[in-house]
Design a protein around this motif. Structure first.
Motif, short mmCIF file in Angstrom:
data_model
loop_
_atom_site.label_atom_id
_atom_site.label_comp_id
_atom_site.label_asym_id
_atom_site.label_seq_id
_atom_site.Cartn_x
_atom_site.Cartn_y
_atom_site.Cartn_z
N HIS A 17 17.65 -1.14 107.98
CA HIS A 17 17.82 -0.97 109.43
C HIS A 17 16.47 -0.66 110.05
CE1 HIS A 17 19.66 0.10 113.24
NE2 HIS A 17 19.13 1.30 113.19
N ARG A 18 16.31 -1.03 111.30
CA ARG A 18 15.09 -0.71 112.04
C ARG A 18 15.51 -0.27 113.44
NH1 ARG A 18 12.47 -5.47 111.81
NH2 ARG A 18 10.90 -4.97 110.24
N ASP A 19 14.94 0.82 113.93
CA ASP A 19 15.19 1.20 115.32
C ASP A 19 13.85 1.33 116.05
OD1 ASP A 19 14.16 3.71 114.62
OD2 ASP A 19 16.15 4.61 114.32
N GLN A 20 13.86 1.92 117.23
CA GLN A 20 12.63 1.96 118.04
C GLN A 20 11.55 2.84 117.42
OE1 GLN A 20 14.37 3.24 121.77
NE2 GLN A 20 14.20 1.18 122.63
N ARG A 21 11.97 3.77 116.54
CA ARG A 21 11.01 4.73 116.01
C ARG A 21 10.53 4.43 114.59
NH1 ARG A 21 13.31 10.51 116.36
NH2 ARG A 21 14.96 9.39 115.25
N ARG A 22 11.42 3.86 113.75
CA ARG A 22 11.04 3.75 112.34
C ARG A 22 11.91 2.75 111.59
NH1 ARG A 22 13.08 9.75 110.25
NH2 ARG A 22 15.27 9.48 110.80
N GLU A 23 11.55 2.53 110.32
CA GLU A 23 12.31 1.63 109.45
C GLU A 23 13.05 2.44 108.39
OE1 GLU A 23 9.78 -1.29 107.65
OE2 GLU A 23 9.28 -2.25 109.56
N TYR A 24 14.15 1.83 107.91
CA TYR A 24 14.96 2.43 106.85
C TYR A 24 15.15 1.36 105.78
CZ TYR A 24 16.06 5.30 110.94
OH TYR A 24 15.97 6.09 112.07
N HIS A 25 14.84 1.71 104.53
CA HIS A 25 14.95 0.75 103.44
C HIS A 25 15.99 1.23 102.43
CE1 HIS A 25 11.33 -1.83 104.31
NE2 HIS A 25 11.24 -0.86 105.21
N GLN A 26 16.57 0.28 101.69
CA GLN A 26 17.57 0.64 100.69
C GLN A 26 17.10 0.21 99.32
OE1 GLN A 26 21.59 -1.15 100.77
NE2 GLN A 26 22.36 0.92 100.34
N CYS A 27 17.26 1.13 98.35
CA CYS A 27 16.86 0.86 96.97
C CYS A 27 17.83 -0.10 96.31
CB CYS A 27 16.81 2.17 96.20
SG CYS A 27 16.45 1.95 94.45
N ALA A 28 17.29 -1.04 95.54
CA ALA A 28 18.11 -2.03 94.84
C ALA A 28 18.86 -1.43 93.65
CB ALA A 28 17.23 -3.18 94.35
N THR A 29 18.39 -0.29 93.16
CA THR A 29 19.01 0.31 91.97
C THR A 29 20.01 1.41 92.31
OG1 THR A 29 17.14 -0.21 90.55
CG2 THR A 29 18.53 1.62 89.84
N CYS A 30 19.57 2.44 93.05
CA CYS A 30 20.43 3.61 93.30
C CYS A 30 21.09 3.59 94.67
CB CYS A 30 19.65 4.90 93.09
SG CYS A 30 18.39 5.20 94.36
N ALA A 31 20.71 2.63 95.51
CA ALA A 31 21.28 2.44 96.85
C ALA A 31 20.91 3.53 97.85
CB ALA A 31 22.81 2.28 96.79
N LEU A 32 19.97 4.41 97.50
CA LEU A 32 19.49 5.38 98.49
C LEU A 32 18.90 4.62 99.69
CD1 LEU A 32 18.84 8.55 98.88
CD2 LEU A 32 16.48 7.83 98.41
N VAL A 33 19.22 5.08 100.89
CA VAL A 33 18.57 4.57 102.10
C VAL A 33 17.51 5.60 102.49
CG1 VAL A 33 18.84 3.87 104.50
CG2 VAL A 33 20.65 3.36 102.82
N PHE A 34 16.28 5.14 102.66
CA PHE A 34 15.19 6.09 102.89
C PHE A 34 14.22 5.56 103.94
CE2 PHE A 34 13.89 3.23 99.53
CZ PHE A 34 12.56 2.95 99.80
N VAL A 35 13.52 6.51 104.57
CA VAL A 35 12.46 6.20 105.53
C VAL A 35 11.14 6.22 104.76
CG1 VAL A 35 11.25 6.99 107.60
CG2 VAL A 35 13.74 7.25 107.43
N PRO A 36 10.38 5.12 104.75
CA PRO A 36 9.10 5.12 104.04
C PRO A 36 8.10 6.12 104.62
CG PRO A 36 9.86 2.87 104.44
CD PRO A 36 10.74 3.78 105.25
N LYS A 37 7.18 6.54 103.79
CA LYS A 37 6.21 7.60 104.12
C LYS A 37 5.49 7.46 105.47
CE LYS A 37 5.89 11.04 101.16
NZ LYS A 37 5.32 11.01 99.83
#
Length: 212
Positions: A17-37
């Motif tokens: 997902h991407r919004d006006q402030r930042r990006e969110y990525h999902q891991c292919a293995t554990c499915a965690l959704v995280f904001v990159p550094k």
């Protein structure tokens, strides 16, 4: 661009997902959704956000909120079980509730109770309420907590869970700039399997895992 997962360290992730402030990525293995550094706040900015919280053990509403984890966890604990409340925040409350129930407690918080010696001890249970979503390195921190937990011990977490991409796009939880790691049920199940824990979900925002 692919970013390394901060939970399982897999380098394969995709834009979720991407919004006006930042990006969110999902891991292919554990499915965690995280904001990159690159989109994380500085430590000072992060603390400024937490300083606005007004949680207190005298707040009946806050106690009710925490009881969603406290009640099912307390039912599992032996009398006098020793615990650690990790990420206790500016107004430690869950630790007070546990002590009232007869469980000696230590607290740790990187901003408000930064005495790291408590992380060298071992405990029968560890709680972290509204903590894991703030972690820039959740894999590292959870490994640290596992090391502090005695065999048969419980790890009780409270955090709202990812449902699906459509719900995520309109989710109030991602509006908090300090929230950078978003777990789903499948992420917790993956982690528990990997670490040798059993897992159960007492409510929509709580998880209790037991170390085998």
């Amino acid at each position: 661009m692919m970013w390394r997962c901060p939970l399982c360290l897999d380098p394969r992730s995709e834009l979720y997902h991407r919004d006006q402030r930042r990006e969110y990525h999902q891991c292919a293995t554990c499915a965690l959704v995280f904001v990159p550094k690159p989109w994380h706040l500085s430590a000072a900015e992060e603390k400024a956000e937490y300083d606005r919280h007004e949680n207190s053990p005298y707040d009946a509403g806050y106690r009710r909120f925490l009881s969603r984890l406290f009640t099912p966890l307390n039912e599992k604990l032996a009398p006098g079980a020793e615990g650690l409340d990790f990420g206790s925040g500016p107004g430690p409350t869950l630790s007070v509730m546990c002590e009232e129930a007869g469980h000696p407690m230590a607290i740790y918080d990187p901003f408000y109770a930064p005495e790291t010696s408590v992380l060298e001890n071992s405990y029968d249970f560890i709680t972290a309420t509204e903590v894991v979503e703030h972690l820039s390195a959740p894999g590292e921190v959870l490994a640290q907590l596992v090391a502090c937990l005695r065999p048969g011990g419980y790890l009780g977490l409270m955090t709202k869970r990812v449902k699906d991409r459509a719900a995520f796009a309109h989710w109030h939880y991602i509006q908090d700039p300090t929230h950078v790691a978003f777990f789903s049920e499948s992420t917790f199940c993956w982690w528990a399997r990997n670490e040798g824990f059993s897992v159960e979900f007492p409510s929509a925002d709580t998880v209790i895992m037991q170390k085998h």
